[in-house]
Design a protein around this motif. Structure first.
Motif, short mmCIF file in Angstrom:
data_model
loop_
_atom_site.label_atom_id
_atom_site.label_comp_id
_atom_site.label_asym_id
_atom_site.label_seq_id
_atom_site.Cartn_x
_atom_site.Cartn_y
_atom_site.Cartn_z
N GLN A 1 1.63 -2.89 -47.59
CA GLN A 1 3.03 -3.12 -47.93
C GLN A 1 3.15 -4.18 -49.03
OE1 GLN A 1 4.63 -4.13 -44.09
NE2 GLN A 1 5.04 -2.00 -43.53
N THR A 2 2.28 -5.19 -48.98
CA THR A 2 2.30 -6.22 -50.03
C THR A 2 1.92 -5.62 -51.38
OG1 THR A 2 1.68 -7.91 -48.40
CG2 THR A 2 1.30 -8.43 -50.72
N ILE A 3 0.90 -4.78 -51.39
CA ILE A 3 0.49 -4.14 -52.64
C ILE A 3 1.60 -3.24 -53.17
CG2 ILE A 3 -1.10 -2.43 -53.61
CD1 ILE A 3 -3.28 -3.63 -51.87
N THR A 4 2.25 -2.50 -52.26
CA THR A 4 3.36 -1.64 -52.68
C THR A 4 4.49 -2.46 -53.28
OG1 THR A 4 2.79 -0.07 -50.91
CG2 THR A 4 4.98 0.12 -51.89
N SER A 5 4.77 -3.61 -52.68
CA SER A 5 5.83 -4.48 -53.22
C SER A 5 5.47 -5.00 -54.60
CB SER A 5 6.07 -5.65 -52.26
OG SER A 5 6.50 -5.19 -50.99
N LEU A 6 4.19 -5.38 -54.78
CA LEU A 6 3.75 -5.82 -56.11
C LEU A 6 3.87 -4.70 -57.13
CD1 LEU A 6 0.55 -7.87 -55.16
CD2 LEU A 6 2.66 -8.78 -56.15
N ALA A 7 3.54 -3.49 -56.70
CA ALA A 7 3.61 -2.35 -57.61
C ALA A 7 5.05 -2.08 -58.04
CB ALA A 7 3.02 -1.12 -56.95
N ARG A 8 6.01 -2.33 -57.15
CA ARG A 8 7.42 -2.07 -57.47
C ARG A 8 8.00 -3.12 -58.42
NH1 ARG A 8 11.24 -2.33 -53.97
NH2 ARG A 8 12.52 -0.84 -55.12
N ALA A 9 7.24 -4.18 -58.67
CA ALA A 9 7.75 -5.22 -59.57
C ALA A 9 8.06 -4.65 -60.95
CB ALA A 9 6.75 -6.37 -59.67
N ALA B 1 -3.92 2.99 -58.07
CA ALA B 1 -2.84 3.84 -58.57
C ALA B 1 -1.48 3.16 -58.40
CB ALA B 1 -2.86 5.19 -57.85
N LEU B 2 -1.30 2.47 -57.29
CA LEU B 2 -0.03 1.76 -57.07
C LEU B 2 0.16 0.64 -58.11
CD1 LEU B 2 0.02 1.49 -53.17
CD2 LEU B 2 1.67 2.73 -54.58
N MET B 3 -0.94 -0.01 -58.50
CA MET B 3 -0.84 -1.18 -59.37
C MET B 3 -1.24 -0.90 -60.81
SD MET B 3 -2.44 -3.98 -56.69
CE MET B 3 -1.73 -5.40 -57.53
N HIS B 4 -1.36 0.38 -61.18
CA HIS B 4 -1.93 0.69 -62.50
C HIS B 4 -1.07 0.22 -63.65
CE1 HIS B 4 0.93 4.06 -62.27
NE2 HIS B 4 0.76 4.19 -63.58
N ASP B 5 0.23 0.06 -63.46
CA ASP B 5 1.14 -0.33 -64.56
C ASP B 5 1.50 -1.81 -64.53
OD1 ASP B 5 1.61 1.80 -66.27
OD2 ASP B 5 3.03 2.75 -64.91
N ILE B 6 0.87 -2.59 -63.68
CA ILE B 6 1.32 -3.97 -63.52
C ILE B 6 1.09 -4.80 -64.78
CG2 ILE B 6 -0.82 -5.02 -62.63
CD1 ILE B 6 1.00 -6.25 -60.41
N GLY B 7 0.20 -4.34 -65.65
CA GLY B 7 -0.02 -5.05 -66.91
C GLY B 7 1.19 -5.02 -67.83
N GLN B 8 2.11 -4.10 -67.62
CA GLN B 8 3.31 -4.03 -68.47
C GLN B 8 4.21 -5.24 -68.29
OE1 GLN B 8 5.44 -0.39 -69.11
NE2 GLN B 8 3.83 0.87 -68.17
N LEU B 9 4.06 -5.96 -67.17
CA LEU B 9 4.89 -7.14 -66.97
C LEU B 9 4.63 -8.22 -68.01
CD1 LEU B 9 4.65 -7.47 -63.07
CD2 LEU B 9 6.60 -6.66 -64.41
N SER B 10 3.49 -8.15 -68.70
CA SER B 10 3.17 -9.14 -69.73
C SER B 10 3.79 -8.80 -71.08
CB SER B 10 1.65 -9.25 -69.88
OG SER B 10 1.10 -8.01 -70.30
N LEU B 11 4.41 -7.63 -71.21
CA LEU B 11 5.00 -7.21 -72.47
C LEU B 11 6.34 -7.90 -72.69
CD1 LEU B 11 4.27 -3.37 -72.29
CD2 LEU B 11 2.90 -5.16 -73.40
N VAL B 12 6.63 -8.23 -73.93
CA VAL B 12 7.93 -8.83 -74.26
C VAL B 12 9.03 -7.78 -74.17
CG1 VAL B 12 9.27 -10.01 -76.04
CG2 VAL B 12 6.83 -10.55 -75.74
N ASP B 13 8.78 -6.61 -74.76
CA ASP B 13 9.75 -5.52 -74.73
C ASP B 13 9.18 -4.35 -73.95
OD1 ASP B 13 11.62 -6.83 -76.43
OD2 ASP B 13 10.32 -6.34 -78.14
N PRO B 14 9.94 -3.78 -73.01
CA PRO B 14 9.45 -2.63 -72.23
C PRO B 14 9.16 -1.44 -73.12
CG PRO B 14 11.41 -3.59 -71.22
CD PRO B 14 11.29 -4.21 -72.58
N ALA C 1 -4.04 -2.31 -69.99
CA ALA C 1 -4.91 -2.11 -68.84
C ALA C 1 -5.69 -3.39 -68.52
CB ALA C 1 -5.87 -0.95 -69.10
N LEU C 2 -6.20 -4.06 -69.55
CA LEU C 2 -6.96 -5.30 -69.32
C LEU C 2 -6.05 -6.39 -68.77
CD1 LEU C 2 -9.22 -5.35 -72.51
CD2 LEU C 2 -9.93 -4.95 -70.15
N LEU C 3 -4.83 -6.46 -69.26
CA LEU C 3 -3.88 -7.44 -68.73
C LEU C 3 -3.57 -7.13 -67.26
CD1 LEU C 3 -1.41 -7.69 -71.75
CD2 LEU C 3 -2.96 -9.49 -70.94
#
Length: 417
Positions: A251-259, A299-312, A330-332
């Motif tokens: 559930q914690t991982i799912t919550s992080l993924a929803r960020a 797979a749940l967290m594969h996009d979490i690196g996008q949080l480091s982007l200035v513009d979506p 991906a590296l971020l």
């Protein structure tokens, strides 16, 4: 066609065989009477209590796995392997064992059924058939006296019990894998491998407790049952707590993924859809249970690196970005995952999801393909599914592994997407 129609037949055949055996055993026992009623009642109560104390079991990709009622299973095995009680030989036969186990299992399941959480059909089928198998291997030889003539009552007697338990466990693993395969169409080999690996855990505890119960009752009588039930109850409690921790962890991982969704970087439900597709493809390709867990988390967290982007990114569609930008994100993402305490295997998958498929582990190939499919099908309008699969096939020279793309096509054709 064979795959579509053969699977329900297998489930129906197993259920029919178990049901017919249980009904015949109950009828035979009621007609001829119960032998040694006190012993039968004691074991029946133990099995029923074990079913009452059952838990939901760990779920893997929607399928209940392993033994949800270990005390009930141990009690059933102990009754099947019971030769003496308090130094006096017993005379109950195979049919009475099946009848007592079936009746006690159903009695213990009634409260769960009343609240909508009863045992699955597969659980009941496995309980009847495996206990019947153990009883057939042990009781005829014991009741005829041939077992004592062959091995006596010394150490070889215990060795014979262990051998019967090992064969019973193997039978249960094979049957469980067959039933899961019939219901899900997952590859049989990895299912059987996971079932056999599980025997080292709760399976060995159930088998050992069943054997010790039978041997202890032979010497000390029925008072041994509550004494040897306590350790397995404590083990079951520990498994419950472990399962609760795993659930909270997921559930914690799912919550992080929803960020990323809450912050507006990715569409709602994208991470969940990619995780479902990835696990389905992983099953189709025969990944082990441990690899499937890593695959789901990645797979749940594969996009979490996008949080480091200035513009979506528009619509969060990383599959349409230049390769260098995909790798940077991906590296971020991998760096973020490493800070969350998630196993490093998950971070590796997130980091390498944008690499050429020839350089990727299989889990990263699956995540990349599932992610691209979800993004392309969503952006391609009414013909999204066909268009997305066509574009994935066109990218099999460099970006997407051909076998993963074809597996995804099968999974989508079965409705998992």
């Amino acid at each position: 066609m064979t795959r579509a129609y053969g699977s329900p037949v297998i489930v129906a055949a197993a259920a029919g065989a178990a049901g017919a055996l249980a009904v015949y055993a109950l009828g035979h026992t009621l007609w001829y009477g119960v032998t040694e009623r006190g012993i039968a009642l004691a074991f029946g109560i133990l099995i029923a209590v074990g079913e009452l104390a059952r838990w939901g079991g760990r779920k893997v990709s929607g399928a209940v796995a392993r033994e949800p009622a270990p005390l009930g299973a141990a009690g059933a095995l102990a009754y099947a392997l019971l030769g003496e009680s308090g130094g006096e030989p017993t005379h109950h036969g195979v049919l009475q064992i099946i009848a007592v186990v079936s009746a006690a299992t159903l009695a213990g399941a009634v409260p769960h059924v009343a609240i909508g959480g009863g045992p699955s059909l597969d659980h009941l089928v496995r309980r009847v058939l495996t206990v019947g198998f153990a009883a057939v291997c042990f009781q005829p030889l014991y009741n005829s006296g041939e077992l004592e003539d062959l091995i006596g009552q010394g150490p070889l007697y215990a060795v014979w019990m262990v051998l019967v338990l090992a064969l019973t466990a193997l039978c249960d693993a094979v049957l469980s894998a067959v039933l899961i395969r019939a219901r899900t169409h997952w590859p049989y080999g990895p299912l059987l491998r996971d079932e056999l690996r599980a025997l080292v855990g709760i399976g060995s505890a159930v088998g050992a407790t069943g054997a010790v119960m039978a041997l202890a009752v032979a010497v000390a009588g029925l008072w041994a049952l509550p004494v040897f039930s306590a350790p397995l109850l404590l083990t079951q409690l520990a498994f419950r707590r472990y399962a609760a921790v795993r659930t909270t962890y997921r559930q914690t991982i799912t919550s992080l993924a929803r960020a990323t969704e809450i912050a507006g970087y990715t569409p709602a439900g994208h991470a969940r859809r990619v995780a479902v597709l990835s696990c389905a493809v992983g099953r189709d390709l025969g990944l082990s249970e441990a690899d499937l867990t890593v695959l789901e988390y990645a797979a749940l967290m594969h996009d979490i690196g996008q949080l480091s982007l200035v513009d979506p990114i528009p619509a969060g569609a990383t599959a349409l970005l230049p390769t260098a930008e995909q790798r940077r994100i991906a590296l971020l993402g991998g760096a973020v995952v490493r800070q969350t305490g998630v196993p490093s295997d998950v971070a590796v998958v997130v980091e390498r999801q944008a690499d050429p498929y020839r350089d990727q582990p299989l889990t990263a190939r699956i995540v990349r393909t599932a992610n691209a499919y979800d993004e392309l099908s969503r952006l391609s309008g009414p013909s999204g599914v066909l268009t997305a699969l066509e574009r994935l096939r066109l990218g099999t020279g460099h970006d997407y592994h051909p076998a993963v793309v074809e597996s995804l096509s099968r999974v989508v054709g079965q409705g998992a997407g």
